[in-house]
Scaffold this motif. Structure first.
Motif, PDB file in Angstrom:
ATOM      1  N   GLU A 109      19.141   4.529 -15.776  1.00  0.00           N
ATOM      2  CA  GLU A 109      19.446   5.949 -15.688  1.00  0.00           C
ATOM      3  C   GLU A 109      20.744   6.223 -14.940  1.00  0.00           C
ATOM      4  OE1 GLU A 109      16.023   7.414 -13.681  1.00  0.00           O
ATOM      5  OE2 GLU A 109      14.655   7.050 -15.373  1.00  0.00           O
ATOM      6  N   ASN A 110      21.201   5.227 -14.159  1.00  0.00           N
ATOM      7  CA  ASN A 110      22.413   5.399 -13.347  1.00  0.00           C
ATOM      8  C   ASN A 110      23.285   4.141 -13.487  1.00  0.00           C
ATOM      9  OD1 ASN A 110      21.533   7.912 -11.494  1.00  0.00           O
ATOM     10  ND2 ASN A 110      19.801   6.501 -11.689  1.00  0.00           N
ATOM     11  N   PRO A 111      23.873   3.944 -14.667  1.00  0.00           N
ATOM     12  CA  PRO A 111      24.550   2.672 -14.972  1.00  0.00           C
ATOM     13  C   PRO A 111      25.778   2.374 -14.124  1.00  0.00           C
ATOM     14  CG  PRO A 111      24.965   4.297 -16.686  1.00  0.00           C
ATOM     15  CD  PRO A 111      23.916   4.884 -15.803  1.00  0.00           C
ATOM     16  N   ASN A 112      26.314   3.364 -13.415  1.00  0.00           N
ATOM     17  CA  ASN A 112      27.522   3.146 -12.618  1.00  0.00           C
ATOM     18  C   ASN A 112      27.256   3.144 -11.126  1.00  0.00           C
ATOM     19  OD1 ASN A 112      29.331   3.029 -14.888  1.00  0.00           O
ATOM     20  ND2 ASN A 112      29.113   5.248 -15.079  1.00  0.00           N
ATOM     21  N   ASP A 113      26.022   2.941 -10.745  1.00  0.00           N
ATOM     22  CA  ASP A 113      25.674   2.871  -9.327  1.00  0.00           C
ATOM     23  C   ASP A 113      26.075   1.497  -8.801  1.00  0.00           C
ATOM     24  OD1 ASP A 113      24.501   2.636  -6.822  1.00  0.00           O
ATOM     25  OD2 ASP A 113      22.721   3.779  -7.378  1.00  0.00           O
ATOM     26  N   GLY A 114      27.224   1.432  -8.160  1.00  0.00           N
ATOM     27  CA  GLY A 114      27.757   0.157  -7.708  1.00  0.00           C
ATOM     28  C   GLY A 114      26.882  -0.542  -6.686  1.00  0.00           C
ATOM     29  N   GLU A 153      12.371  -2.411 -10.100  1.00  0.00           N
ATOM     30  CA  GLU A 153      12.641  -0.999  -9.814  1.00  0.00           C
ATOM     31  C   GLU A 153      14.126  -0.677  -9.966  1.00  0.00           C
ATOM     32  OE1 GLU A 153      10.351   1.181  -9.428  1.00  0.00           O
ATOM     33  OE2 GLU A 153       8.625  -0.131  -9.115  1.00  0.00           O
ATOM     34  N   LEU A 154      14.976  -1.593  -9.535  1.00  0.00           N
ATOM     35  CA  LEU A 154      16.419  -1.360  -9.640  1.00  0.00           C
ATOM     36  C   LEU A 154      16.888  -1.351 -11.088  1.00  0.00           C
ATOM     37  CD1 LEU A 154      17.793  -3.463  -6.660  1.00  0.00           C
ATOM     38  CD2 LEU A 154      18.005  -0.987  -6.949  1.00  0.00           C
ATOM     39  N   LEU A 155      16.282  -2.194 -11.921  1.00  0.00           N
ATOM     40  CA  LEU A 155      16.648  -2.197 -13.338  1.00  0.00           C
ATOM     41  C   LEU A 155      16.284  -0.864 -13.985  1.00  0.00           C
ATOM     42  CD1 LEU A 155      15.589  -5.824 -14.344  1.00  0.00           C
ATOM     43  CD2 LEU A 155      17.920  -4.906 -14.284  1.00  0.00           C
ATOM     44  N   SER A 156      15.153  -0.294 -13.584  1.00  0.00           N
ATOM     45  CA  SER A 156      14.779   1.029 -14.090  1.00  0.00           C
ATOM     46  C   SER A 156      15.750   2.081 -13.577  1.00  0.00           C
ATOM     47  CB  SER A 156      13.348   1.372 -13.654  1.00  0.00           C
ATOM     48  OG  SER A 156      12.413   0.494 -14.261  1.00  0.00           O
ATOM     49  N   ILE A 187       0.838  -1.200   0.000  1.00  0.00           N
ATOM     50  CA  ILE A 187       0.000   0.000   0.000  1.00  0.00           C
ATOM     51  C   ILE A 187       0.871   1.248   0.000  1.00  0.00           C
ATOM     52  CG2 ILE A 187      -1.675   1.355   1.314  1.00  0.00           C
ATOM     53  CD1 ILE A 187      -2.756  -1.288   2.431  1.00  0.00           C
ATOM     54  N   ALA A 188       1.815   1.288   0.930  1.00  0.00           N
ATOM     55  CA  ALA A 188       2.683   2.465   1.041  1.00  0.00           C
ATOM     56  C   ALA A 188       3.467   2.699  -0.244  1.00  0.00           C
ATOM     57  CB  ALA A 188       3.638   2.293   2.219  1.00  0.00           C
ATOM     58  N   ILE A 189       3.998   1.632  -0.822  1.00  0.00           N
ATOM     59  CA  ILE A 189       4.803   1.768  -2.039  1.00  0.00           C
ATOM     60  C   ILE A 189       3.964   2.327  -3.180  1.00  0.00           C
ATOM     61  CG2 ILE A 189       5.999   0.448  -3.839  1.00  0.00           C
ATOM     62  CD1 ILE A 189       6.994  -1.402  -1.529  1.00  0.00           C
ATOM     63  N   ASP A 190       2.751   1.831  -3.355  1.00  0.00           N
ATOM     64  CA  ASP A 190       1.910   2.338  -4.439  1.00  0.00           C
ATOM     65  C   ASP A 190       1.534   3.807  -4.222  1.00  0.00           C
ATOM     66  OD1 ASP A 190       2.052   0.043  -5.878  1.00  0.00           O
ATOM     67  OD2 ASP A 190       0.042  -0.684  -5.383  1.00  0.00           O
ATOM     68  N   GLN A 210       3.089   9.402  -5.793  1.00  0.00           N
ATOM     69  CA  GLN A 210       3.712  10.696  -5.482  1.00  0.00           C
ATOM     70  C   GLN A 210       4.916  11.000  -6.368  1.00  0.00           C
ATOM     71  OE1 GLN A 210       4.279  11.567  -1.133  1.00  0.00           O
ATOM     72  NE2 GLN A 210       3.312   9.573  -0.861  1.00  0.00           N
ATOM     73  N   GLY A 211       5.380   9.994  -7.103  1.00  0.00           N
ATOM     74  CA  GLY A 211       6.514  10.219  -7.989  1.00  0.00           C
ATOM     75  C   GLY A 211       7.864   9.915  -7.378  1.00  0.00           C
ATOM     76  N   LYS A 212       7.900   9.083  -6.344  1.00  0.00           N
ATOM     77  CA  LYS A 212       9.173   8.725  -5.724  1.00  0.00           C
ATOM     78  C   LYS A 212      10.034   7.927  -6.707  1.00  0.00           C
ATOM     79  CE  LYS A 212       8.508  10.378  -1.534  1.00  0.00           C
ATOM     80  NZ  LYS A 212       9.389  11.395  -0.908  1.00  0.00           N
ATOM     81  N   SER A 213      11.336   7.950  -6.472  1.00  0.00           N
ATOM     82  CA  SER A 213      12.285   7.357  -7.413  1.00  0.00           C
ATOM     83  C   SER A 213      12.224   5.831  -7.397  1.00  0.00           C
ATOM     84  CB  SER A 213      13.710   7.801  -7.067  1.00  0.00           C
ATOM     85  OG  SER A 213      14.140   7.182  -5.860  1.00  0.00           O
ATOM     86  N   HIS A 214      12.714   5.236  -8.483  1.00  0.00           N
ATOM     87  CA  HIS A 214      12.802   3.774  -8.566  1.00  0.00           C
ATOM     88  C   HIS A 214      13.690   3.227  -7.451  1.00  0.00           C
ATOM     89  CE1 HIS A 214      10.670   3.556 -12.339  1.00  0.00           C
ATOM     90  NE2 HIS A 214      11.506   4.411 -12.895  1.00  0.00           N
ATOM     91  N   GLN A 215      14.761   3.935  -7.140  1.00  0.00           N
ATOM     92  CA  GLN A 215      15.676   3.482  -6.090  1.00  0.00           C
ATOM     93  C   GLN A 215      14.973   3.469  -4.727  1.00  0.00           C
ATOM     94  OE1 GLN A 215      19.068   6.078  -5.293  1.00  0.00           O
ATOM     95  NE2 GLN A 215      20.376   4.287  -5.012  1.00  0.00           N
ATOM     96  N   PHE A 216      14.198   4.493  -4.460  1.00  0.00           N
ATOM     97  CA  PHE A 216      13.443   4.573  -3.206  1.00  0.00           C
ATOM     98  C   PHE A 216      12.450   3.418  -3.098  1.00  0.00           C
ATOM     99  CE2 PHE A 216       9.678   5.979  -0.861  1.00  0.00           C
ATOM    100  CZ  PHE A 216      10.235   6.433   0.328  1.00  0.00           C
TER     101      PHE A 216
END
Length: 297
Positions: free
Chosen positions: A246-251, A239-242, A114-117, A122-128
């Motif tokens: 956009e951030n291909p070097n996020d280790g 979500e991480l793949l998305s 519920i919270a995630i949806d 609200q437009g929170k990031s894929h990483q969040f």
């Protein structure tokens, strides 16, 4: 090997403070939770899950209104909404309730849904969102594995599995054998050694002296580990793949994608993401050591 014969539940237990507040929507009430103290007596898993004794703070990270089921992180429970926004949020909640076994009494991970949806709306990031899905997956893992003292990462977990096999060769009594087999299945799951998990669980289920409660515990363990947790890992993976697109070097994200793939049985993807992560600058030394160890196994 003592902890193969028991569980750690109370020593240095995590402290949680609760407070009742008005729900952000309607006249409902919600209980919020604040962590006063925590520890890592239960160690950690390769994907970053840490384990406190007594209770896991992630179980209490999401506050939920008692009637309309509005859910959010505790820190966000004072947010206000317009009448139109409230309608949209309530529609999101109703859509989620269709997927719950008990619509008015969601499980911890369902409250995360519920919270995630709502956060996605609200437009929170894929990483969040991925972070919340991982927390939800870990709450399911918590139900399955309990707490084992000082199980710190894959190297230690594999050592425990090896020692556990030697323990099983001893003249254990019936109750000891039950406990060792079930605990080894739990350790194996925490370390994504799924063949061994199934081996130990099968041996446990074949014991002729199991009680109904023990058979139910084994059945629940199988459901949590093979059906439910992977669902949330896949949601985090998506979500991480998305995010990585956009951030291909996020280790850190690459490392987590590697471990998620490992836990989903996607061996080639796991190796690829681990290798990519190892080329980045923002990994911790321990993470590099874990990658090196896992890629050798």
């Amino acid at each position: 090997m003592l902890f193969l014969f028991s569980f750690l539940y109370t020593v240095g237990a995590t402290g949680i403070h609760t407070e009742s507040i008005k729900c952000p929507i309607g006249e409902d009430r919600a209980k919020t939770f604040f962590v006063l103290s925590e520890n890592e007596y239960g160690g950690y898993d390769s994907d970053g899950a840490t384990y406190s004794s007594g209770m896991q703070p992630r179980k209490y990270a999401i506050a939920t209104c008692s009637k309309n089921l509005y859910s959010a992180l505790n820190k966000d429970m004072e947010q206000t909404w317009t009448a139109e926004e409230e309608k949209e949020i309530l529609a999101i909640i109703e859509q989620n309730k269709k997927n719950f076994a008990k619509a008015e009494l969601p499980e911890t991970w369902e409250r995360y849904d519920i919270a995630i949806d709502i956060y996605r709306w609200q437009g929170k990031s894929h990483q969040f969102l991925a972070g919340l899905y991982m927390d939800a997956a870990w709450t399911i893992r918590d139900e399955a594995v309990g707490i084992h003292e000082d199980l710190r990462g894959p190297i230690v977990a594999d050592q425990v599995l090896e020692l556990g096999r030697k323990e099983l060769q001893k003249n254990l009594n019936t109750e000891q054998r039950k406990m060792v087999l079930f605990n080894l299945a739990r350790v194996a799951h925490r370390n994504a050694r799924f063949d061994e998990r199934e081996e130990f669980l099968t041996a446990f289920n074949q014991l002729s002296t199991l009680t109904e409660a023990e058979r139910k515990a084994a059945k629940d363990f199988g459901y949590y580990t093979t059906e439910l947790e992977p669902q949330y890992l896949r949601k985090a993976q998506k979500e991480l793949l998305s995010h990585i697109a956009e951030n291909p070097n996020d280790g850190q994200a690459l490392y987590l994608l590697g471990d998620i793939a490992r836990r989903l049985g996607e061996t080639e993807s796991a190796q690829r993401f681990f290798n990519q992560a190892n080329l980045t600058a923002d990994l911790q030394e321990e993470q590099r050591n874990i990658i090196l160890y896992l890629l050798k196994k």
